[in-house]
Motif scaffolding. Sequence first.
Motif, PDB file in Angstrom:
ATOM      1  N   ALA A  70     -29.901  84.646  35.124  1.00  0.00           N
ATOM      2  CA  ALA A  70     -29.120  84.871  33.411  1.00  0.00           C
ATOM      3  C   ALA A  70     -30.471  84.060  32.399  1.00  0.00           C
ATOM      4  O   ALA A  70     -31.117  83.486  32.890  1.00  0.00           O
ATOM      5  N   THR A  71     -30.032  84.879  30.694  1.00  0.00           N
ATOM      6  CA  THR A  71     -30.699  84.395  29.741  1.00  0.00           C
ATOM      7  C   THR A  71     -29.266  84.858  29.043  1.00  0.00           C
ATOM      8  O   THR A  71     -28.650  85.467  29.086  1.00  0.00           O
ATOM      9  N   PHE A 119     -34.936  80.384  27.961  1.00  0.00           N
ATOM     10  CA  PHE A 119     -34.609  79.848  29.418  1.00  0.00           C
ATOM     11  C   PHE A 119     -34.379  80.926  30.285  1.00  0.00           C
ATOM     12  O   PHE A 119     -33.923  82.029  29.762  1.00  0.00           O
ATOM     13  N   ILE A 120     -34.248  80.393  31.217  1.00  0.00           N
ATOM     14  CA  ILE A 120     -33.620  81.188  32.755  1.00  0.00           C
ATOM     15  C   ILE A 120     -33.175  80.188  33.370  1.00  0.00           C
ATOM     16  O   ILE A 120     -33.090  79.990  34.233  1.00  0.00           O
ATOM     17  N   ALA A 121     -31.853  81.140  33.915  1.00  0.00           N
ATOM     18  CA  ALA A 121     -30.598  80.109  34.449  1.00  0.00           C
ATOM     19  C   ALA A 121     -30.842  81.081  35.927  1.00  0.00           C
ATOM     20  O   ALA A 121     -30.138  81.826  35.862  1.00  0.00           O
ATOM     21  N   ASP A 139     -46.882  85.088  36.693  1.00  0.00           N
ATOM     22  CA  ASP A 139     -48.552  85.653  35.665  1.00  0.00           C
ATOM     23  C   ASP A 139     -47.647  86.052  34.349  1.00  0.00           C
ATOM     24  O   ASP A 139     -47.993  86.448  33.449  1.00  0.00           O
ATOM     25  N   TYR A 140     -46.702  87.064  35.391  1.00  0.00           N
ATOM     26  CA  TYR A 140     -45.587  87.841  34.924  1.00  0.00           C
ATOM     27  C   TYR A 140     -44.676  87.399  33.148  1.00  0.00           C
ATOM     28  O   TYR A 140     -44.771  87.402  32.179  1.00  0.00           O
ATOM     29  N   LEU A 141     -44.386  86.013  33.718  1.00  0.00           N
ATOM     30  CA  LEU A 141     -43.526  85.144  32.736  1.00  0.00           C
ATOM     31  C   LEU A 141     -44.825  84.671  31.766  1.00  0.00           C
ATOM     32  O   LEU A 141     -44.580  84.591  30.448  1.00  0.00           O
ATOM     33  N   LEU A 142     -46.305  84.078  31.593  1.00  0.00           N
ATOM     34  CA  LEU A 142     -47.185  84.043  30.832  1.00  0.00           C
ATOM     35  C   LEU A 142     -47.401  85.112  30.676  1.00  0.00           C
ATOM     36  O   LEU A 142     -47.946  84.768  29.025  1.00  0.00           O
ATOM     37  N   ALA A 143     -48.046  85.895  30.860  1.00  0.00           N
ATOM     38  CA  ALA A 143     -47.851  87.122  30.105  1.00  0.00           C
ATOM     39  C   ALA A 143     -46.166  87.918  29.084  1.00  0.00           C
ATOM     40  O   ALA A 143     -46.859  88.882  28.254  1.00  0.00           O
ATOM     41  N   THR A 144     -45.376  87.868  29.308  1.00  0.00           N
ATOM     42  CA  THR A 144     -43.957  87.792  28.440  1.00  0.00           C
ATOM     43  C   THR A 144     -43.348  87.232  28.036  1.00  0.00           C
ATOM     44  O   THR A 144     -43.017  87.611  27.456  1.00  0.00           O
ATOM     45  N   THR A 145     -43.471  86.066  27.939  1.00  0.00           N
ATOM     46  CA  THR A 145     -43.099  85.288  26.894  1.00  0.00           C
ATOM     47  C   THR A 145     -43.554  84.029  26.516  1.00  0.00           C
ATOM     48  O   THR A 145     -45.016  83.674  26.268  1.00  0.00           O
ATOM     49  N   ASP A 146     -43.034  83.183  25.771  1.00  0.00           N
ATOM     50  CA  ASP A 146     -43.151  82.322  24.841  1.00  0.00           C
ATOM     51  C   ASP A 146     -42.887  81.721  26.166  1.00  0.00           C
ATOM     52  O   ASP A 146     -42.674  80.244  25.470  1.00  0.00           O
ATOM     53  N   PHE A 147     -44.148  80.971  26.487  1.00  0.00           N
ATOM     54  CA  PHE A 147     -43.887  80.523  27.592  1.00  0.00           C
ATOM     55  C   PHE A 147     -43.998  78.585  27.925  1.00  0.00           C
ATOM     56  O   PHE A 147     -43.426  78.462  28.407  1.00  0.00           O
ATOM     57  N   GLU A 148     -44.648  78.333  26.019  1.00  0.00           N
ATOM     58  CA  GLU A 148     -44.747  76.764  26.393  1.00  0.00           C
ATOM     59  C   GLU A 148     -43.414  76.147  26.060  1.00  0.00           C
ATOM     60  O   GLU A 148     -42.851  75.102  26.042  1.00  0.00           O
ATOM     61  N   LYS A 149     -42.532  77.080  25.565  1.00  0.00           N
ATOM     62  CA  LYS A 149     -41.005  76.647  25.108  1.00  0.00           C
ATOM     63  C   LYS A 149     -40.365  77.044  26.539  1.00  0.00           C
ATOM     64  O   LYS A 149     -38.911  77.429  26.214  1.00  0.00           O
ATOM     65  N   LEU A 150     -40.164  77.283  27.284  1.00  0.00           N
ATOM     66  CA  LEU A 150     -39.514  78.471  27.714  1.00  0.00           C
ATOM     67  C   LEU A 150     -39.112  77.401  28.874  1.00  0.00           C
ATOM     68  O   LEU A 150     -39.469  76.416  29.191  1.00  0.00           O
ATOM     69  N   LEU A 151     -37.694  77.733  29.108  1.00  0.00           N
ATOM     70  CA  LEU A 151     -37.389  76.587  29.753  1.00  0.00           C
ATOM     71  C   LEU A 151     -36.774  77.129  31.790  1.00  0.00           C
ATOM     72  O   LEU A 151     -36.399  78.515  31.339  1.00  0.00           O
ATOM     73  N   VAL A 152     -36.447  76.459  32.639  1.00  0.00           N
ATOM     74  CA  VAL A 152     -36.247  76.789  33.736  1.00  0.00           C
ATOM     75  C   VAL A 152     -34.666  76.384  34.443  1.00  0.00           C
ATOM     76  O   VAL A 152     -35.487  74.951  34.424  1.00  0.00           O
ATOM     77  N   VAL A 153     -33.783  76.818  34.468  1.00  0.00           N
ATOM     78  CA  VAL A 153     -32.694  76.270  34.330  1.00  0.00           C
ATOM     79  C   VAL A 153     -32.080  76.145  35.571  1.00  0.00           C
ATOM     80  O   VAL A 153     -32.355  77.646  36.469  1.00  0.00           O
ATOM     81  N   CYS A 154     -31.634  75.411  36.586  1.00  0.00           N
ATOM     82  CA  CYS A 154     -30.944  76.063  38.044  1.00  0.00           C
ATOM     83  C   CYS A 154     -29.571  75.429  37.709  1.00  0.00           C
ATOM     84  O   CYS A 154     -29.815  74.210  37.467  1.00  0.00           O
TER      85      CYS A 154
END
Length: 343
Positions: A70-71, A119-121, A139-154
Amino acid sequence: MKRGLGLTGWVVMLSLSCADREPGASSWKLSGPAQALVEPSVASQISRALDAAERAGTDPSISRFQVRAATVVEQGGEEHVIVGGNTEYQVPEAIHGETSLLNHVANLLGAEATRAVRFIAFYTEGTCGTSLSCGDCRDYLLATTDFEKLLVVCGQVSDHTVQVRRFAEAVVPEDRFPEVAADQIPLPGSELQSLVQAARQAQSRGITLFTSGERHAGAAGLSIEGNLYRAAGADDAAFHYRYPIGGLLQQAAAQGDYFIKAIVIAGVAGSWPRVSYRDRQYGYESSSFNRRRGMDPIHLILTDGQGRYRLTTFEQALPFAFSTDAFMPRAVDQFLASHDASP
Ligand SMILES: [Zn+2]
């Protein structure tokens, strides 16, 4: 609350104005390192996203491994909680939690909204591991998000602690693969030249009805047994793209030839080829067979077609990857013992 049936199951979107928030209502706790990566306002969003991810619908009918994501996206002065989950079918194929989530963000808020995802939690009932997304999701996240700022949350249910990492840890652009001279590549010159010639020949073929020239590549691989395989990218009307590395590895596997020594990728002469993360995933899984038998990992070689090379491994090109070998090492051993056709 709005509900709608999406491609991957139930989509739940909660629209909350800022005044509706209940700070501190959730029991999720950011780990020490996570606190340094996350501002307080985002920490509150992460808690709400994890609570929503717990309720995300999934259908992992083959692996039984649920990926619930979720985000929270801010748009028009409102915060939208959006979920995604994995579903599996047939051979096995799957729609993954991350791609499901980003697809729902686009469905509900518009395609540009995916760039506002911070973020993606992931809600996990086990322990948060070290691996990041599969190659295709990268590949999909690189194409669709501002990936340099993207956080991955667990967030792990056992103790409600939350780990946060940068998605950028999963990204290795091709220009970071070390450039080397031909004589630094650990192959006899004749083998390297055969691979380069085969990869370039493949690159001139394949199917490119929809693919841009700069994305089209050919690949050639040499097995430990000395057999050469080649494949080129191939597109189709359903956009079920077939990747060059995956293609040659599939041919080798069809021969019972599971241990690959080196793979060369060629693009347009004079430029460096791109290697999709999905193709890196195929290579990583194949290289895990080598590792299982104590052999060197596959040498991944890029050629510009004019005598320049970059040399790396799939292990370097796909950091924090996962493979069948990591989940089921004994099953991989048994499979190779019963299927490997090499003498
Ligand atoms: Zn994935």
